[in-house]
Design an enzyme around this catalytic site. Structure first.
Site, mmCIF file in Angstrom:
data_model
loop_
_atom_site.group_PDB
_atom_site.id
_atom_site.type_symbol
_atom_site.label_atom_id
_atom_site.label_comp_id
_atom_site.label_asym_id
_atom_site.label_seq_id
_atom_site.Cartn_x
_atom_site.Cartn_y
_atom_site.Cartn_z
ATOM 1 N N ASP A 1 0.862 -1.151 0.100
ATOM 2 C CA ASP A 1 0.032 -0.031 -0.091
ATOM 3 C C ASP A 1 1.010 1.312 0.190
ATOM 4 O OD1 ASP A 1 -2.419 1.391 0.172
ATOM 5 O OD2 ASP A 1 -1.942 1.596 2.480
ATOM 6 N N ASP B 1 -0.186 5.062 0.925
ATOM 7 C CA ASP B 1 -0.584 5.976 2.103
ATOM 8 C C ASP B 1 -0.289 5.004 3.535
ATOM 9 O OD1 ASP B 1 -1.127 8.473 0.834
ATOM 10 O OD2 ASP B 1 -2.735 7.526 0.042
ATOM 11 N N LYS C 1 -9.567 -2.695 -2.878
ATOM 12 C CA LYS C 1 -9.556 -3.330 -1.674
ATOM 13 C C LYS C 1 -10.611 -3.058 -0.562
ATOM 14 C CE LYS C 1 -5.752 -1.254 -0.801
ATOM 15 N NZ LYS C 1 -4.384 -0.442 -0.326
ATOM 16 N N ASP D 1 -1.206 -0.676 5.900
ATOM 17 C CA ASP D 1 -1.442 -0.398 7.360
ATOM 18 C C ASP D 1 -2.810 -0.361 7.968
ATOM 19 O OD1 ASP D 1 -2.481 1.691 5.318
ATOM 20 O OD2 ASP D 1 -2.353 3.190 7.078
#
Length: 259
Positions: free
Chosen positions: A13, A15, A184, A209
């Site tokens: 990912d 961010d 996602k 995250d």
């Protein structure tokens, strides 16, 4: 129980893993460099559909993260791939930015508000009541409802912003129609991404995250999963979920030596 295969390809990912509010997370540059030097297939993923891969490449490059365009995979690209497979050469009414409209143009879709096959909702910083009203009426008239991603909020320097999932809920309430989410945690986004780089899930890893999107998507796609604690999830938060990542690490810096 069979041992996991060595990790031959990586999905990460963006961010909260590589960058946070416009600045690179320590170790991200070393991780990307190690990936590129290794020659292993990899993808940087984002559920944000606002930007094209070229836009994202330029933004990352300004932060010292040099990721080739072909190694960037967005929910807009996953949505376009899904629609191209489902109904090639179709039509869509789109609420979104250049990342989404460009992806749909590139597969030959016509963007229209006249009896479209689909209403496609993506991320934008300027959701208008007029556009949402049109989307509701088109869905009620028979258009199929597609969303790039289910994220209900997105990050900003001022705090959380309403995102695609929140606006989708409004449209669902007005129409009674649930959207199909292409991004996602739909493993479809992961599988189409893996296919794009010629990788296999059993020898791939996903770094994220968020438990509810990144880890869940990687888990359901059959990959090893790594949760970093530099984004939205704390180590205590993981206990609230009925599934766990393969491993929890403090940051992307802890994974450089695994590449």
């Amino acid at each position: 129980m069979a041992e996991r295969k060595p990790i031959e390809s990586w999905l990460t990912d963006m961010d909260g893993v590589l960058i946070h509010e416009g600045t690179p997370i320590p170790g991200a540059d070393a991780f990307i460099k190690r990936l590129r030097d290794s020659g292993k297939p990899f993808l940087v993923l984002t559920n944000n559909s606002i930007y094209t891969p070229r836009d994202l490449q330029a933004r990352l490059s300004r932060m010292g993260l040099h990721v080739p365009v072909e190694n960037i995979w967005t929910s807009a690209l996953a949505t376009a791939k899904f629609l191209d497979d489902q109904r090639p050469g179709g039509t869509a009414y789109v609420i979104g930015e250049a990342g989404l409209t460009t992806a749909l143009h590139d597969i030959g879709y016509i963007l229209t508000d006249h009896e479209p096959d689909y209403v496609v909702l993506g991320e934008t910083r300027t959701y208008s009541f007029e556009a949402m009203t049109k989307a509701v009426r088109l869905i009620n008239a028979g258009a199929r409802f597609i969303c790039t991603n289910p994220d209900e909020t997105g990050p900003s320097t001022e705090g959380p912003l309403p995102a695609t999932g929140a606006v989708a809920a409004l449209i669902t309430k007005a129409t009674g129609k649930q959207p199909y989410f292409a991004g996602k945690p739909n493993p479809l986004m992961m599988r189409t991404g893996l296919n794009a780089i010629g990788a296999h899930s059993e020898s791939s890893a996903m770094i994220g995250d968020r438990m509810d999107t990144d880890v869940l998507a990687g888990l359901e796609a059959g990959m090893q999963t790594f949760l970093v604690l530099t984004g939205l999830t704390s180590s205590e938060d993981t206990e609230k979920f009925p599934y766990r990542p393969t491993k929890i690490v403090d940051s992307i810096a802890d994974l450089v030596d695994l590449v």
